[in-house]
Motif scaffolding. Structure first.
Motif, PDB file in Angstrom:
ATOM      1  N   TYR A  72      43.427  73.314  46.136  1.00 27.02           N
ATOM      2  CA  TYR A  72      43.705  73.420  44.706  1.00 27.02           C
ATOM      3  C   TYR A  72      43.053  72.328  43.858  1.00 27.02           C
ATOM      4  N   VAL A  73      42.476  71.316  44.472  1.00 26.21           N
ATOM      5  CA  VAL A  73      41.800  70.265  43.712  1.00 26.21           C
ATOM      6  C   VAL A  73      40.300  70.260  44.003  1.00 26.21           C
ATOM      7  N   LEU A  74      39.952  70.170  45.279  1.00 28.82           N
ATOM      8  CA  LEU A  74      38.543  70.053  45.644  1.00 28.82           C
ATOM      9  C   LEU A  74      37.814  71.393  45.598  1.00 28.82           C
ATOM     10  N   LYS A  82      27.823  74.248  48.488  1.00 27.31           N
ATOM     11  CA  LYS A  82      28.211  72.902  48.912  1.00 27.31           C
ATOM     12  C   LYS A  82      29.606  72.899  49.530  1.00 27.31           C
ATOM     13  N   SER A  83      29.961  73.996  50.169  1.00 27.26           N
ATOM     14  CA  SER A  83      31.321  74.137  50.694  1.00 27.26           C
ATOM     15  C   SER A  83      31.567  73.349  51.979  1.00 27.26           C
ATOM     16  N   TYR A  87      35.470  70.975  54.538  1.00 25.73           N
ATOM     17  CA  TYR A  87      35.950  70.754  55.897  1.00 25.73           C
ATOM     18  C   TYR A  87      35.676  69.327  56.371  1.00 25.73           C
ATOM     19  N   LEU A  88      34.540  68.791  55.961  1.00 25.51           N
ATOM     20  CA  LEU A  88      34.188  67.451  56.422  1.00 25.51           C
ATOM     21  C   LEU A  88      35.141  66.393  55.864  1.00 25.51           C
ATOM     22  N   ALA A  89      35.470  66.499  54.583  1.00 27.38           N
ATOM     23  CA  ALA A  89      36.339  65.493  53.969  1.00 27.38           C
ATOM     24  C   ALA A  89      37.748  65.498  54.568  1.00 27.38           C
TER      25      ALA A  89
END
Length: 305
Positions: A72-74, A82-83, A87-89
């Motif tokens: 809901y934020v990122l 750039k998805s 998952y990485l973050a």
């Protein structure tokens, strides 16, 4: 009379047997500390179990919060291209789990944790995040996939009410239609297919583009009147042996499309591009199909000379 050597050998064997038995007895009587086994402390065991339980729930809560922030934020601030950061973050947040324990939990619990605790916490965070991500990006919480071809597509030649059907084709395929030498693919040529979606298939914007030697033309809007008027013929020619429609296998859940590509198509290759655009949640979902119709002349029949 006993030989001296025999008596000495028997005595030596008896002595070795006695020493072996004494060694076994000593091993049986060794304490746990002598064997390297720590004494069992019930109080310490209970404290360790409580600490592990607290750590488990802390990691689960942390993973849920990270998943909600991702969704809901990122995610609304990220494009499809750039998805990867989605998952990485969150997965890189594994690195802050030890520090999170030190900040939130008392020292009495932190002194119990070991490297094994962080290893288990990392796995728990990973699988909790993946499970939450699947729930949050799929209906009813989200929609990140555009409608897709329900099963097959087919071309129909309409010559004054007489319908000729091509073979049904899959998502990425080409179709060859033979005509007489010096002729065209006469009549009206209709493209029939169905779309399936897991939310609202009718909310998608579908455009069909036909490209050939004559240029590029946008196909006219969906004309279900042709489908409804020829329902029996369409069902008879597009139903599998199992009795399921190859165009709309899910029945009323699929959206039907009947588009007039043109009339009297010339010999050559005709590229059909179907573009599907849908406002999903949170992204705009797009899917493109590219199909090919090749109109070719039949080879002349050679007669024996």
């Amino acid at each position: 009379m006993v030989d001296l050597n025999t008596a000495m050998a028997a005595a030596a064997g008896e002595r070795q047997k006695r020493l072996a038995d004494e060694g076994k007895e000593r091993k049986k009587r060794r304490s746990g500390s002598d064997l390297g086994i720590e004494p069992f402390d019930p109080v310490k065991h209970v404290s360790k179990e409580k600490a592990e339980t607290v750590s488990m729930w802390l990691v689960i809560a942390f993973s849920v919060v990270i998943s909600l922030l991702m969704r809901y934020v990122l995610m609304p601030r990220t494009t499809v291209e750039k998805s990867d950061i989605l998952y990485l973050a969150p997965l890189s947040a594994i690195l802050v789990i030890p520090q999170l324990h030190r900040m939130v939990l008392p020292e009495s619990l932190n002194e119990i944790y070991t490297k094994g605790t962080w290893f288990k916490a990392g796995f728990l965070h990973t699988f909790t995040f993946l499970a939450m991500a699947l729930l949050l990006v799929n209906p009813p919480m989200g929609d990140i996939v555009a409608p897709q071809l329900a099963d097959k597509w087919v071309l129909v030649q309409d010559e004054n009410g007489e319908l000729n059907f091509s073979n049904t084709k899959g998502a990425n395929s080409a179709l060859t239609w033979e005509v007489e030498s010096g002729s065209r693919l006469t009549g009206d040529i209709w493209l029939l297919f169905g779309l399936a979606d897991n939310v609202n298939v009718e909310g998608a914007n579908v455009t069909v583009e036909l490209t050939n030697n004559a240029g590029t033309d946008l196909a006219i809007s969906n004309d279900l009147g042709f489908w409804d008027s020829n329902m029996d013929a369409i069902n008879n020619n597009t139903t599998s042996k199992s009795g399921k429609s190859r165009l709309v296998p899910h029945g009323d859940l699929d959206q039907k499309f009947a588009l007039l590509l043109g009339s009297d198509l010339s010999v050559g290759e005709h590229e059909i591009t179907v573009t599907i655009v849908e406002q999903g949640d949170p992204w705009e979902n797009t899917r493109v199909y590219e199909w090919s119709l090749k109109v070719v002349e039949k080879l002349p029949v050679q007669t024996a000379s």
